[in-house]
Design an enzyme around this catalytic site. Structure first.
Site, PDB file in Angstrom:
ATOM      1  N   ASP A  21      37.729  30.734  40.230  1.00 67.73           N
ATOM      2  CA  ASP A  21      38.271  32.113  40.264  1.00 67.73           C
ATOM      3  C   ASP A  21      38.362  32.316  41.645  1.00 67.73           C
ATOM      4  OD1 ASP A  21      39.594  34.154  39.236  1.00 67.73           O
ATOM      5  OD2 ASP A  21      37.562  35.255  39.018  1.00 67.73           O
ATOM      6  N   ASN A  23      41.339  32.201  43.727  1.00 68.61           N
ATOM      7  CA  ASN A  23      42.550  31.631  44.514  1.00 68.61           C
ATOM      8  C   ASN A  23      43.237  32.705  45.138  1.00 68.61           C
ATOM      9  OD1 ASN A  23      41.721  28.991  44.240  1.00 68.61           O
ATOM     10  ND2 ASN A  23      42.683  28.671  42.200  1.00 68.61           N
ATOM     11  N   ARG A  34      50.087  34.016  46.459  1.00 65.46           N
ATOM     12  CA  ARG A  34      48.990  33.654  45.562  1.00 65.46           C
ATOM     13  C   ARG A  34      48.916  31.982  45.367  1.00 65.46           C
ATOM     14  NH1 ARG A  34      46.410  37.112  42.383  1.00 65.46           N
ATOM     15  NH2 ARG A  34      46.245  35.519  40.610  1.00 65.46           N
ATOM     16  N   HIS A  38      46.152  28.490  45.414  1.00 70.17           N
ATOM     17  CA  HIS A  38      46.055  27.410  44.319  1.00 70.17           C
ATOM     18  C   HIS A  38      46.045  26.221  45.011  1.00 70.17           C
ATOM     19  CE1 HIS A  38      45.807  30.274  40.977  1.00 70.17           C
ATOM     20  NE2 HIS A  38      46.975  30.964  41.241  1.00 70.17           N
ATOM     21  N   SER A  66      44.438  29.054  31.421  1.00 67.96           N
ATOM     22  CA  SER A  66      44.064  29.850  30.289  1.00 67.96           C
ATOM     23  C   SER A  66      44.984  29.949  29.508  1.00 67.96           C
ATOM     24  CB  SER A  66      43.009  30.830  30.502  1.00 67.96           C
ATOM     25  OG  SER A  66      43.724  31.988  30.917  1.00 67.96           O
ATOM     26  N   GLU A  68      45.909  32.894  28.459  1.00 69.87           N
ATOM     27  CA  GLU A  68      46.042  34.301  29.168  1.00 69.87           C
ATOM     28  C   GLU A  68      46.847  34.242  30.462  1.00 69.87           C
ATOM     29  OE1 GLU A  68      43.161  33.377  28.111  1.00 69.87           O
ATOM     30  OE2 GLU A  68      42.651  34.787  26.539  1.00 69.87           O
ATOM     31  N   LEU A 132      32.204   9.190  35.616  1.00 69.75           N
ATOM     32  CA  LEU A 132      32.272  10.654  35.224  1.00 69.75           C
ATOM     33  C   LEU A 132      33.647  11.083  34.498  1.00 69.75           C
ATOM     34  CD1 LEU A 132      31.183  13.480  37.909  1.00 69.75           C
ATOM     35  CD2 LEU A 132      33.572  13.426  37.424  1.00 69.75           C
ATOM     36  N   ARG A 189      30.646  30.320  37.831  1.00 71.51           N
ATOM     37  CA  ARG A 189      32.097  31.117  37.990  1.00 71.51           C
ATOM     38  C   ARG A 189      31.853  31.575  39.545  1.00 71.51           C
ATOM     39  NH1 ARG A 189      35.582  34.934  34.322  1.00 71.51           N
ATOM     40  NH2 ARG A 189      37.118  35.300  35.998  1.00 71.51           N
ATOM     41  N   ARG A 195      31.691  37.358  33.939  1.00 74.28           N
ATOM     42  CA  ARG A 195      32.138  37.253  32.560  1.00 74.28           C
ATOM     43  C   ARG A 195      32.754  35.924  32.560  1.00 74.28           C
ATOM     44  NH1 ARG A 195      36.166  40.900  35.299  1.00 74.28           N
ATOM     45  NH2 ARG A 195      38.052  39.574  35.618  1.00 74.28           N
ATOM     46  N   SER A 197      35.315  34.968  30.336  1.00 71.76           N
ATOM     47  CA  SER A 197      36.732  34.852  30.238  1.00 71.76           C
ATOM     48  C   SER A 197      37.111  33.820  28.952  1.00 71.76           C
ATOM     49  CB  SER A 197      37.428  34.534  31.517  1.00 71.76           C
ATOM     50  OG  SER A 197      37.005  35.668  32.295  1.00 71.76           O
TER      51      SER A 197
END
Length: 247
Positions: A21, A23, A34, A38, A66, A68, A132, A189, A195, A197
């Site tokens: 979170d 970016n 924005r 990213h 997500s 959302e 991995l 986070r 939170r 999310s």
């Protein structure tokens, strides 16, 4: 001196999950759009991957997009999808060379064809790697995953291959997107938000939560090491008391 020297490699989490979170806020601080944040955030992913290899982490799950996030401005969504296609295509060779397997969780059906096809190609190219797992959560929400798992169980009951009395935690876990890896021991986070999310709600029942003010593009190897040092200084009791853990 690197914080790596303070870490007990034998007690590192085998699965780390990260909500990447900040970016957009980072880009705004730089006077950029924005999407620039990213794109710079991709370098943070590389840094964290290298740090996980140093620590012997076996699974790294990143919350990349997500359900959302579709509500964001269309220009940003389109840019994110194009960035994912480009990034995945550019990183496949390096992932393969470092024995890293790419996997994904989430409903891929809504992803643009180019993104879904590139993701499938990369997962196929790296499927035999076993150092991995890099797991990208794309068009993912934990509630969607749990509902989807419940539907699968209901279908088995309707088909007569499963009795409702046989549904337990293991049965539900086995219907999750990826059911062959341990739950995350550590959830990180970035950006100061405290939170979850809608991220891996089922799997993080006993995860240690680590929140940092650092914005994702600024999150480097030492930031991950700091989170692991914090993790190793905690006592994980799983409902027990301290005295029981000493026996």
């Amino acid at each position: 001196m690197s914080l790596l020297n303070k870490i007990n490699l034998e007690k590192c989490p085998k699965h780390i999950a990260i909500i990447m979170d900040g970016n957009g806020r980072w880009a705004k601080q730089q006077g950029e759009v924005r999407l620039f944040g990213h794109s710079i955030g991709v370098e943070a992913v590389r840094e964290v991957l290298k740090a996980c290899v140093d620590l012997g982490v076996r699974h790294l799950t990143l919350y990349a997009f997500s359900t959302e996030n579709w509500n964001r401005p269309q220009e940003e969504v389109d840019g994110l999808m194009n960035l994912m296609v480009e990034t995945i295509a550019n990183e496949v060779s390096e992932l393969d060379e470092n024995n890293i397997r790419l996997r994904s969780i989430g409903d891929k059906s809504r992803l643009p064809d180019a993104c879904r096809n590139e993701l499938n190609r990369a997962m196929h190219a790296t499927e035999k790697n076993d150092s991995l797992d890099l797991i990208l959560a794309l068009n993912y929400s934990a509630r969607w995953e749990i509902v989807d798992a419940a539907k699968r169980l209901a279908q088995k009951v309707e088909a007569g291959t499963l009795k409702s009395d046989d549904i337990d935690e293991n049965a539900l876990s086995n219907e999750m997107c990826i059911n062959d890896i341990p739950d995350p021991e550590l959830l990180i986070r970035t950006s100061g938000e405290c939170r979850i999310s809608n991220f891996m709600l089922w799997q993080i029942a006993y995860s240690e939560l680590y929140f940092t003010e650092t914005l994702w593009p600024d999150f480097k190897r030492e930031n991950l090491f700091k989170a692991v040092v914090d993790y190793q200084n905690r006592e994980r009791r799983f409902g027990q008391v301290s005295e029981q853990l000493k026996n």
